[in-house]
Motif scaffolding. Structure first.
Motif, PDB file in Angstrom:
ATOM      1  N   ILE A   9      26.248 -94.775 -14.453  1.00  0.00           N
ATOM      2  CA  ILE A   9      27.128 -94.484 -15.586  1.00  0.00           C
ATOM      3  C   ILE A   9      26.355 -94.556 -16.897  1.00  0.00           C
ATOM      4  CG2 ILE A   9      29.159 -95.274 -16.867  1.00  0.00           C
ATOM      5  CD1 ILE A   9      30.257 -96.239 -14.095  1.00  0.00           C
ATOM      6  N   MET A  10      25.458 -95.514 -17.004  1.00  0.00           N
ATOM      7  CA  MET A  10      24.637 -95.629 -18.221  1.00  0.00           C
ATOM      8  C   MET A  10      23.804 -94.365 -18.425  1.00  0.00           C
ATOM      9  SD  MET A  10      23.411 -99.609 -17.916  1.00  0.00           S
ATOM     10  CE  MET A  10      22.005 -99.341 -18.989  1.00  0.00           C
ATOM     11  N   VAL A  11      23.238 -93.843 -17.351  1.00  0.00           N
ATOM     12  CA  VAL A  11      22.441 -92.617 -17.445  1.00  0.00           C
ATOM     13  C   VAL A  11      23.325 -91.451 -17.880  1.00  0.00           C
ATOM     14  CG1 VAL A  11      21.119 -90.931 -16.104  1.00  0.00           C
ATOM     15  CG2 VAL A  11      20.674 -93.371 -15.813  1.00  0.00           C
ATOM     16  N   GLN A  12      24.493 -91.328 -17.252  1.00  0.00           N
ATOM     17  CA  GLN A  12      25.413 -90.235 -17.591  1.00  0.00           C
ATOM     18  C   GLN A  12      25.819 -90.271 -19.061  1.00  0.00           C
ATOM     19  OE1 GLN A  12      28.701 -90.849 -14.935  1.00  0.00           O
ATOM     20  NE2 GLN A  12      27.714 -89.801 -13.229  1.00  0.00           N
ATOM     21  N   ASP A  19      21.364-101.472 -25.641  1.00  0.00           N
ATOM     22  CA  ASP A  19      22.623-101.164 -26.327  1.00  0.00           C
ATOM     23  C   ASP A  19      23.816-101.757 -25.590  1.00  0.00           C
ATOM     24  OD1 ASP A  19      21.333 -99.767 -28.340  1.00  0.00           O
ATOM     25  OD2 ASP A  19      21.663 -97.804 -27.409  1.00  0.00           O
ATOM     26  N   LEU A  20      23.834-101.601 -24.271  1.00  0.00           N
ATOM     27  CA  LEU A  20      24.943-102.143 -23.488  1.00  0.00           C
ATOM     28  C   LEU A  20      24.955-103.665 -23.564  1.00  0.00           C
ATOM     29  CD1 LEU A  20      27.336-101.584 -21.635  1.00  0.00           C
ATOM     30  CD2 LEU A  20      25.743-101.582 -19.697  1.00  0.00           C
ATOM     31  N   ALA A  21      23.792-104.267 -23.455  1.00  0.00           N
ATOM     32  CA  ALA A  21      23.697-105.727 -23.536  1.00  0.00           C
ATOM     33  C   ALA A  21      24.238-106.238 -24.875  1.00  0.00           C
ATOM     34  CB  ALA A  21      22.243-106.170 -23.352  1.00  0.00           C
ATOM     35  N   ASN A  22      23.834-105.596 -25.956  1.00  0.00           N
ATOM     36  CA  ASN A  22      24.305-106.006 -27.277  1.00  0.00           C
ATOM     37  C   ASN A  22      25.809-105.828 -27.412  1.00  0.00           C
ATOM     38  OD1 ASN A  22      21.767-106.771 -28.193  1.00  0.00           O
ATOM     39  ND2 ASN A  22      21.312-104.760 -29.037  1.00  0.00           N
ATOM     40  N   ASN A  33      19.403-107.016 -14.251  1.00  0.00           N
ATOM     41  CA  ASN A  33      19.695-107.700 -12.990  1.00  0.00           C
ATOM     42  C   ASN A  33      20.979-107.186 -12.349  1.00  0.00           C
ATOM     43  OD1 ASN A  33      17.385-109.274 -13.007  1.00  0.00           O
ATOM     44  ND2 ASN A  33      18.371-110.972 -14.064  1.00  0.00           N
ATOM     45  N   ILE A  34      21.952-106.801 -13.163  1.00  0.00           N
ATOM     46  CA  ILE A  34      23.178-106.210 -12.618  1.00  0.00           C
ATOM     47  C   ILE A  34      22.864-104.848 -12.013  1.00  0.00           C
ATOM     48  CG2 ILE A  34      25.431-105.247 -13.220  1.00  0.00           C
ATOM     49  CD1 ILE A  34      25.606-107.480 -15.388  1.00  0.00           C
ATOM     50  N   CYS A  35      22.087-104.049 -12.731  1.00  0.00           N
ATOM     51  CA  CYS A  35      21.747-102.699 -12.256  1.00  0.00           C
ATOM     52  C   CYS A  35      20.959-102.721 -10.951  1.00  0.00           C
ATOM     53  CB  CYS A  35      20.956-101.948 -13.324  1.00  0.00           C
ATOM     54  SG  CYS A  35      21.936-101.484 -14.770  1.00  0.00           S
TER      55      CYS A  35
END
Length: 91
Positions: A9-12, A19-22, A33-35
């Motif tokens: 989903i992040m790639v899409q 950015d997601l972490a922040n 680690n989740i990925c």
């Protein structure tokens, strides 16, 4: 444990790990680690991730790229989401 699609989903959506972490308030290492399925997030974090990625939380578990998951994995994911939502709703 169910297979998560966060990386896909992040790639899409062209969202970086940083950015997601922040956005959700964790470290980039946590997202990594989740990925790589070294860490499975609690329901609260799954909900934050789904909101940050603008997808229904169930989409984090649904394979779309030919991945095959077993019925038991689907059931386990549903149960985990259900339990988490009950906890969040105070039931």
């Amino acid at each position: 444990m169910a297979v998560l699609r966060i990386k896909e989903i992040m790639v899409q959506k062209s969202v970086s790990r940083l950015d997601l972490a922040n956005t959700v308030g964790v470290t980039e290492t946590t997202i990594s680690n989740i990925c790589t399925e070294k860490f499975y997030p609690k329901v609260e974090l799954l909900l934050k991730l789904s909101e940050a990625l603008d997808v229904d939380v169930r989409e984090l578990f649904v394979p779309t790229r030919g991945n095959i998951i077993t019925q038991s994995e689907v059931s386990e994911a549903r149960e985990m989401i259900s339990k988490g939502l009950k906890i969040l709703n105070g039931k």
